[in-house]
Design a protein around this motif. Structure first.
Motif, short mmCIF file in Angstrom:
data_model
loop_
_atom_site.label_atom_id
_atom_site.label_comp_id
_atom_site.label_asym_id
_atom_site.label_seq_id
_atom_site.Cartn_x
_atom_site.Cartn_y
_atom_site.Cartn_z
N TYR A 58 8.39 4.22 2.75
CA TYR A 58 9.44 3.24 3.05
C TYR A 58 8.99 2.25 4.12
N SER A 59 7.70 2.20 4.41
CA SER A 59 7.20 1.38 5.51
C SER A 59 7.51 -0.10 5.33
N ASN A 60 7.20 -0.64 4.17
CA ASN A 60 7.40 -2.07 3.94
C ASN A 60 8.87 -2.46 4.05
N MET A 61 9.74 -1.62 3.50
CA MET A 61 11.17 -1.90 3.57
C MET A 61 11.65 -1.91 5.01
N VAL A 62 11.26 -0.89 5.79
CA VAL A 62 11.72 -0.78 7.16
C VAL A 62 11.14 -1.90 8.02
N LYS A 63 9.85 -2.21 7.84
CA LYS A 63 9.24 -3.31 8.60
C LYS A 63 9.97 -4.62 8.36
N GLN A 107 15.17 11.90 1.39
CA GLN A 107 15.02 10.48 1.73
C GLN A 107 15.14 10.26 3.23
N ALA A 108 16.10 10.94 3.85
CA ALA A 108 16.32 10.77 5.29
C ALA A 108 15.12 11.25 6.10
#
Length: 245
Positions: A58-63, A107-108
């Motif tokens: 989920y790195s790209n989404m969170v960034k 997911q969390a």
């Protein structure tokens, strides 16, 4: 109901600027809409949001949500323009009070550490009961440190002799099927008091599924307990009745 309760809780705590992360599914969108409707009606504002598919990273989404990628892009532009090489610490956005995370435990456990990795470890994260599995391991729960969530008293606090006898007789009442056993206990508690609840809307029953009441449409409403993941354990949180000064 739980998403609406999250909206009410954060407003009580004086948090009015939200970042929302939810799965791109019927359940996720339905809960996102329920939260946003109640939150905005009470003066809150959703600053940004993202819907995700089932994935491992989920790195790209969170960034992107935290604007860390924009910060990195500005640094790259400066290096290109000046021709200098220098140390750089990326920064996240500063215009949010909390993150509302709609997710299951798997997911969390991925999204929460990613938020911390990208400099949002000081931003409170709120969730519904879906992040909490009673039979989950402490190691798994460590990845959810800091998440605040609402859940039924049956799963967060001892409900006395009825719960003790029930879980001794049916061990599944303590794990995945706990909400259904709690529902059965409260149905038994509610039935003899329905007329009393109809006559006085202020009456409450402190049940296994929450604090129960009847609304004007004679529908049962429930108010849940709050808890937080701390060092791999579940810690109940005190209830807030009014907005702090």
């Amino acid at each position: 109901d739980e998403s609406r309760q999250v909206a009410e809780q954060v407003i009580l705590e004086g948090r009015v600027r939200a970042l929302v992360i939810a799965p791109d599914s019927d359940w996720g969108i339905r809960n996102y809409n329920a939260f946003s409707e109640r939150f905005e009606a009470n003066g809150g504002k959703i600053i940004d949001s993202a819907l995700f598919r089932e994935q491992r990273d989920y790195s790209n989404m969170v960034k992107s949500l935290l604007n860390v990628d924009s910060s990195e892009a500005r640094a790259a532009d400066l290096r290109r323009i000046t021709g200098e090489s220098y140390e750089f610490n990326a920064r996240r956005r500063k215009d949010i009070d909390f993150v509302f995370l709609l997710a299951n435990p798997v997911q969390a456990r991925s999204i929460n550490p990613t938020l911390a990795f990208f400099y949002a470890e000081d931003i409170p994260v709120y969730a519904t009961s879906h992040v909490h599995i009673t039979a989950g391991s402490r190691i798994d729960a460590i990845d959810m440190n800091g998440i605040r969530f609402c859940d039924i008293p049956w799963k967060l606090a001892s409900d006395g002799p009825i719960q003790a006898v029930t879980t001794d007789t049916w061990p599944k009442a303590e794990y995945q099927l706990a909400p259904f056993y709690a529902l059965g206990v409260d149905a038994h508690r509610l039935y003899p008091r329905l007329e009393q609840l109809k006559k006085d809307g202020r009456q409450r029953i402190f049940g296994s599924t929450g604090e129960l009441s009847l609304n004007a449409q004679n529908l049962v409403e429930r108010s849940l307990m709050w808890a937080q993941f701390k060092d791999g354990e579940i810690k109940p949180l005190p209830r807030i009745f009014k907005q702090p000064h």
